[in-house]
Motif scaffolding. Structure first.
Motif, PDB file in Angstrom:
ATOM      1  N   ASP A 119       0.826  -1.202   0.000  1.00  8.02           N
ATOM      2  CA  ASP A 119       0.000   0.000   0.000  1.00  8.02           C
ATOM      3  C   ASP A 119       0.863   1.255   0.000  1.00  8.02           C
ATOM      4  O   ASP A 119       1.970   1.278   0.539  1.00  8.02           O
ATOM      5  N   LEU A 120       0.311   2.310  -0.589  1.00  5.60           N
ATOM      6  CA  LEU A 120       0.928   3.635  -0.536  1.00  5.60           C
ATOM      7  C   LEU A 120       0.316   4.390   0.636  1.00  5.60           C
ATOM      8  O   LEU A 120      -0.910   4.558   0.687  1.00  5.60           O
ATOM      9  N   ARG A 129       5.755   3.443  -0.165  1.00  4.80           N
ATOM     10  CA  ARG A 129       5.089   2.156  -0.319  1.00  4.80           C
ATOM     11  C   ARG A 129       5.569   1.206   0.777  1.00  4.80           C
ATOM     12  O   ARG A 129       6.771   1.069   1.007  1.00  4.80           O
ATOM     13  N   ASN A 169      -3.329   5.638   0.746  1.00  6.31           N
ATOM     14  CA  ASN A 169      -3.665   6.046  -0.613  1.00  6.31           C
ATOM     15  C   ASN A 169      -4.048   4.878  -1.506  1.00  6.31           C
ATOM     16  O   ASN A 169      -4.229   5.064  -2.710  1.00  6.31           O
ATOM     17  N   SER A 170      -4.152   3.670  -0.929  1.00  8.08           N
ATOM     18  CA  SER A 170      -4.509   2.489  -1.719  1.00  8.08           C
ATOM     19  C   SER A 170      -5.675   1.730  -1.094  1.00  8.08           C
ATOM     20  O   SER A 170      -5.619   0.509  -0.950  1.00  8.08           O
ATOM     21  N   TYR A 175      -6.677  -0.911  -8.308  1.00  2.80           N
ATOM     22  CA  TYR A 175      -6.841   0.364  -9.005  1.00  2.80           C
ATOM     23  C   TYR A 175      -7.173   1.447  -7.987  1.00  2.80           C
ATOM     24  O   TYR A 175      -7.910   1.215  -7.029  1.00  2.80           O
ATOM     25  N   ALA A 176      -6.631   2.643  -8.215  1.00  4.88           N
ATOM     26  CA  ALA A 176      -6.818   3.742  -7.276  1.00  4.88           C
ATOM     27  C   ALA A 176      -7.168   5.020  -8.031  1.00  4.88           C
ATOM     28  O   ALA A 176      -6.826   5.188  -9.206  1.00  4.88           O
ATOM     29  N   HIS A 178      -6.553   8.882  -8.606  1.00  2.39           N
ATOM     30  CA  HIS A 178      -5.396   9.759  -8.461  1.00  2.39           C
ATOM     31  C   HIS A 178      -5.753  11.137  -8.996  1.00  2.39           C
ATOM     32  O   HIS A 178      -6.279  11.265 -10.111  1.00  2.39           O
ATOM     33  N   GLY A 256      -1.732   1.464  -8.910  1.00  2.00           N
ATOM     34  CA  GLY A 256      -0.888   2.273  -8.038  1.00  2.00           C
ATOM     35  C   GLY A 256       0.505   2.493  -8.583  1.00  2.00           C
ATOM     36  O   GLY A 256       1.076   3.577  -8.442  1.00  2.00           O
ATOM     37  N   ARG A 259       0.929   5.545 -11.334  1.00  2.00           N
ATOM     38  CA  ARG A 259       0.503   6.916 -11.049  1.00  2.00           C
ATOM     39  C   ARG A 259       1.429   7.955 -11.677  1.00  2.00           C
ATOM     40  O   ARG A 259       0.971   8.882 -12.346  1.00  2.00           O
TER      41      ARG A 259
END
Length: 285
Positions: A119-120, A129, A169-170, A175-176, A178, A256, A259
């Motif tokens: 995860d970010l 990360r 941020n994840s 998929y995220a 941004h 992620g 980005r």
């Protein structure tokens, strides 16, 4: 620990050599299992990120079980020293407060799972990360403001998770969403429709390879988590909170790891539209 307690401990060990040997065997078994699991993952064809995630998870499970077994082996001996230990428990708790907080923070990560390997996150002025989570600390690969790896790693003690807010941020998995913020040069704000059209076209072009999969992904997680996530479609909006600077905000959906690449592609395509043509600039001169 007081000297009488130490004397009792040393006096008890000679009669407990089978427990000492069992403890050594358990530690050796834990090391061997961790090494074999790492070699097994190295031979697989999974991605490096998933390999790291499986390695950290298995290593923590192995050593947690080894610790439980060692405690069970020494349970009777530990019970015999319970009264002696209780006499100094208060002092040990004060001295090892930070250590206890780290263990509690690890339990918080394990049970609540505010983040996981891969995860970010943003935490206490750190951005990166997650690559490792152990009982005492969490390790990040540091990212700069553009999402590029700086080549540095950062660690923070797990105890801080109990007192400092963390931003993940994840949260949506593979998929995220941004947000790309792009200040618009003065004089370019007279044709907002053209800029919006160019920005949306640039976003669609940069994310065309996974657009359908991303839309399906967001529909799935919305249904499974009972949270109304955005559709995952690219969007364009304006930030006019600062009257001196108009800011274009482009929302894209991407993996992620993509980005930074998507942000650079969108910026370049929009800038090509914003910059004046050579003939126009010469006429202005």
């Amino acid at each position: 620990m007081s000297s009488p307690t130490l004397e009792k401990l040393f006096a008890a060990i000679p009669g407990q050599w089978e427990k000492v040997i069992a403890t050594a065997i358990l530690i050796g078994l834990g090391l061997a299992l961790s090494h074999l699991w790492a070699r097994y993952l190295a031979r697989g064809e999974i991605s490096a990120e998933k390999r790291r995630m499986h390695l950290v998870w298995a290593r923590n499970v192995i050593w947690f079980l080894v610790l439980l077994l060692i405690i069970s082996v020494w349970a009777s001996t530990i019970a015999g020293f319970a009264l002696s230990v209780a006499a100094v428990a208060g002092a040990l708790l004060i001295v090892s407060k930070d250590l206890v907080m780290c263990v509690l923070g690890y339990l918080y990560v394990t049970l609540v799972q505010p983040f996981k390997v891969g995860d970010l996150i943003e935490f206490n002025q750190l951005h990166g990360r997650v690559v490792d989570i152990d009982m005492f600390a969490t390790t990040l690969v540091e990212l700069d403001h553009a999402g590029q790896v700086t080549g540095k790693t950062a660690e923070f003690p797990n105890g801080l998770l109990l007192t400092i807010p963390l931003k993940n941020n994840s949260p949506t998995g593979e998929y995220a969403l941004h947000l790309i913020r792009m200040p618009i040069p003065r004089g370019s704000g007279s044709d907002l429709d053209r800029i919006e059209e160019a920005a949306l076209a640039a976003a669609d072009q940069a994310t065309s390879a996974w657009r359908d999969e991303a839309l399906a992904h967001f529909r799935k997680i919305s249904a499974e988590s009972f949270i109304a996530y955005p559709s995952g479609r690219n969007r364009v909006s304006w930030d006019f909170s600062d009257p001196r600077q108009l800011v274009l905000v482009v929302r894209v959906t991407c993996p992620g790891a993509e980005r930074a690449k998507v942000e650079q592609a969108v910026f370049k395509d929009i800038w090509r539209v914003l910059r004046p043509a050579p003939g126009r600039s010469q006429a202005s001169a």
